[in-house]
Design a protein around this motif. Structure first.
Motif, mmCIF file in Angstrom:
data_model
loop_
_atom_site.group_PDB
_atom_site.id
_atom_site.type_symbol
_atom_site.label_atom_id
_atom_site.label_comp_id
_atom_site.label_asym_id
_atom_site.label_seq_id
_atom_site.Cartn_x
_atom_site.Cartn_y
_atom_site.Cartn_z
ATOM 1 N N GLY A 51 -70.227 -16.804 37.939
ATOM 2 C CA GLY A 51 -71.551 -16.304 37.361
ATOM 3 C C GLY A 51 -71.665 -16.474 35.744
ATOM 4 O O GLY A 51 -72.601 -16.781 35.210
ATOM 5 N N THR A 52 -70.654 -16.329 35.256
ATOM 6 C CA THR A 52 -70.227 -16.357 33.740
ATOM 7 C C THR A 52 -70.577 -17.796 33.380
ATOM 8 O O THR A 52 -71.353 -17.789 32.398
ATOM 9 C CB THR A 52 -68.867 -15.924 33.379
ATOM 10 O OG1 THR A 52 -68.689 -14.742 34.026
ATOM 11 C CG2 THR A 52 -68.919 -15.570 31.803
ATOM 12 N N ALA A 97 -69.595 -9.642 30.893
ATOM 13 C CA ALA A 97 -69.882 -11.193 31.008
ATOM 14 C C ALA A 97 -71.277 -11.806 30.414
ATOM 15 O O ALA A 97 -71.124 -12.991 29.954
ATOM 16 C CB ALA A 97 -70.018 -11.618 32.753
ATOM 17 N N MET A 125 -80.976 -8.134 32.350
ATOM 18 C CA MET A 125 -80.274 -7.983 33.589
ATOM 19 C C MET A 125 -80.606 -7.037 34.741
ATOM 20 O O MET A 125 -81.057 -6.085 34.394
ATOM 21 C CB MET A 125 -78.662 -7.478 33.005
ATOM 22 C CG MET A 125 -77.910 -8.111 33.963
ATOM 23 S SD MET A 125 -77.483 -6.736 35.534
ATOM 24 C CE MET A 125 -76.470 -5.312 34.440
ATOM 25 N N ASP A 141 -80.244 -12.539 33.688
ATOM 26 C CA ASP A 141 -78.903 -12.386 34.373
ATOM 27 C C ASP A 141 -78.998 -11.654 35.820
ATOM 28 O O ASP A 141 -79.069 -10.376 35.901
ATOM 29 C CB ASP A 141 -78.093 -11.429 33.418
ATOM 30 C CG ASP A 141 -76.576 -11.260 33.987
ATOM 31 O OD1 ASP A 141 -76.422 -11.441 35.067
ATOM 32 O OD2 ASP A 141 -75.833 -10.760 33.080
ATOM 33 N N ALA A 156 -76.956 -11.864 38.106
ATOM 34 C CA ALA A 156 -75.811 -11.841 38.787
ATOM 35 C C ALA A 156 -75.818 -10.963 39.988
ATOM 36 O O ALA A 156 -75.192 -10.985 40.957
ATOM 37 C CB ALA A 156 -74.586 -11.451 37.648
ATOM 38 N N GLU A 157 -76.364 -9.673 39.692
ATOM 39 C CA GLU A 157 -76.431 -8.628 40.796
ATOM 40 C C GLU A 157 -77.639 -8.699 41.858
ATOM 41 O O GLU A 157 -77.414 -7.614 42.651
ATOM 42 C CB GLU A 157 -76.244 -7.381 39.880
ATOM 43 C CG GLU A 157 -75.075 -7.395 39.060
ATOM 44 C CD GLU A 157 -74.737 -5.929 38.220
ATOM 45 O OE1 GLU A 157 -75.420 -5.124 38.038
ATOM 46 O OE2 GLU A 157 -73.906 -5.786 37.275
ATOM 47 N N SER A 194 -74.268 -14.551 40.399
ATOM 48 C CA SER A 194 -72.659 -14.612 40.797
ATOM 49 C C SER A 194 -72.349 -14.255 42.381
ATOM 50 O O SER A 194 -73.232 -13.499 42.913
ATOM 51 C CB SER A 194 -72.218 -13.595 39.935
ATOM 52 O OG SER A 194 -71.118 -13.264 40.415
ATOM 53 N N LYS A 251 -69.811 -8.608 44.746
ATOM 54 C CA LYS A 251 -71.168 -8.847 44.734
ATOM 55 C C LYS A 251 -71.786 -8.815 46.107
ATOM 56 O O LYS A 251 -70.928 -8.951 47.112
ATOM 57 C CB LYS A 251 -71.676 -10.253 44.070
ATOM 58 C CG LYS A 251 -71.334 -10.163 42.393
ATOM 59 C CD LYS A 251 -71.890 -9.223 41.914
ATOM 60 C CE LYS A 251 -71.883 -9.349 40.347
ATOM 61 N NZ LYS A 251 -71.008 -9.537 39.539
#
Ligand SMILES: *Cc1c(COP(=O)(O)O)cnc(C)c1O
Length: 387
Positions: free
Chosen positions: A73-74, A101, A160, A186, A188-189, A210, A215
């Motif tokens: 994900g980064t 990140a 995010m 973002d 990612a989550e 991510s 996750k």
């Protein structure tokens, strides 16, 4: 109250004594089958059918026009910021309450994060705080937004979706457009989280997801960039694969590229996991509802999904009255082998970002002091799909 929470968790997972982790992956579908198939095919790394298949599945699931799988994900965030046009010595607005990140990706470019407060409802970047910061500290010149005091260009905004709860992304997008700011979500989550029926990550110019081990779904390590821009999607694929010009044998490269592609071995696992996503979401929602019921009777505030959104409830969170009580609960629960943890240290308190430009961070400070993440793994018996 502490005992009631810990007992609830033990009871829910039917684990009277064993250690209960915060978030464990579940491999209960085609995981083994696809991974073994990738091994048997010998295509474990840069080429293979699972990478294409996974990208198609992400497109189908999110309704994004394009998806480019990445190594994590980064890397997805880094590439998204590069393609959004962020350059060194520029500023990127994000939240102080996030995993490192987000700021690392900004820093790889030589840009600097600017911290704006979060919303007390969704724990992500606050639209009001963002618009206040832009109105009071920034100005638009020639369709570019500048931070007045430093003269630096604001190159992008990175909200995010904290713990999977979507920010007020439609309002945020309007603000970004007004100030000519690209938006990178973002996400990612937030795989499986929707804002008014539309998948998170598909509102901004780019969304970065991510699939790290903790996750909602995981392929060991992995990420994906989603976008609706065909040109940018092609460039993302090109730059994440060493910028090699396709040819049967020649090695020609036309940019400084990155080795950011997702290996086929990981993509095989990712395909099996995304098949399970809806079953996982159902199980996570059941747990969140039970936590909400429990905390109605207790003097602590459970973080529920915003009214406008459907959250994946990646990590359940509760806010205690103050830091002392929060810390006491962390000690009690972990002493009793039920894993809980506080939110991340706020980014502007880390040495690397202590000189960052910040708006008021009142809500961020309060949440960072009082929040605890609770065990949130999928309950295996809830999952409908079995091998
Ligand atoms: C997990 C996460 C990332 C990074 O993902 P990796 O796949 O671990 O590189 C980025 N941002 C946030 C907010 C995350 O939670």
């Amino acid at each position: 109250m502490f005992n009631e929470i810990v007992s609830f968790v033990r009871n829910y997972y039917n684990e009277p004594a064993a250690f209960i982790p915060l978030h464990e992956p579940r491999f209960i579908g085609n995981d083994r089958k696809y991974v073994l198939d990738a091994i048997d095919s010998t295509f474990v790394s840069s080429v293979g059918k699972y990478v294409d298949q996974f990208e198609d599945m992400v497109k189908d699931y999110t309704c994004a026009n394009y998806a480019v799988a990445t190594v994590n994900g980064t890397a997805a965030l880094h590439m998204s910021l590069l393609l959004a046009g962020v350059k060194s010595n520029e500023l990127v607005i994000t939240q102080a309450l996030s995993f490192i990140a987000t700021c690392n990706a900004i820093s790889y470019i030589g840009a600097e994060p600017v911290f704006v407060d979060i919303d007390s409802q969704n724990l992500g970047l606050c639209t009001d705080a963002l618009s206040d910061f832009l109105a009071t500290e920034c100005e638009v010149k020639n369709q570019n937004c500048y931070h007045v005091k430093t003269g630096k260009r604001i190159a992008a905004v990175v909200p995010m979706h904290t713990f999977g709860h979507p920010v007020q992304i439609d309002k945020m997008l309007e603000i970004c457009k007004q100030y000519f700011l690209p938006m990178v979500e973002d996400s990612a989550e937030s795989m499986g989280s929707f804002f008014k029926g539309k998948h998170t990550g598909t509102f901004g110019d780019f969304g970065a997801f991510s699939f790290n081990g903790n996750k909602t779904i995981t392929c060991g390590g992995g990420g994906v960039i989603v976008t609706n821009n065909e040109k940018q999607a092609k460039l993302a694929k090109h730059l994440t694969t060493q910028a090699k010009i396709p040819h049967r044998w020649n090695f020609e490269h036309d940019h400084i590229g990155y080795n950011y592609r997702m290996p086929n071995l990981n993509a095989a696992l990712a395909c099996a996991q995304i098949e399970l996503l809806d079953a996982f979401l159902e199980s996570k929602r059941k747990l969140a509802i039970q936590y909400a019921v429990l905390f109605k009777e207790l003097p602590a505030t459970f973080v529920e999904e915003p009214t406008y959104a459907k959250s994946n409830y990646w990590l359940n969170a509760v806010l205690f009255a103050d830091k002392i009580e929060r810390d006491a609960f962390l000690t009690y629960s972990n002493d009793n082998h039920v894993m809980t943890r506080p939110a991340w240290q706020l980014m502007h308190k880390l040495d690397m970002f202590k000189n960052a430009i910040c708006g008021p961070l009142t809500v961020s400070g309060k949440v960072a002091d009082t929040l605890v993440n609770l065990p949130s793994s999928v309950l295996v018996k809830d999952s409908l799909i079995q091998e």
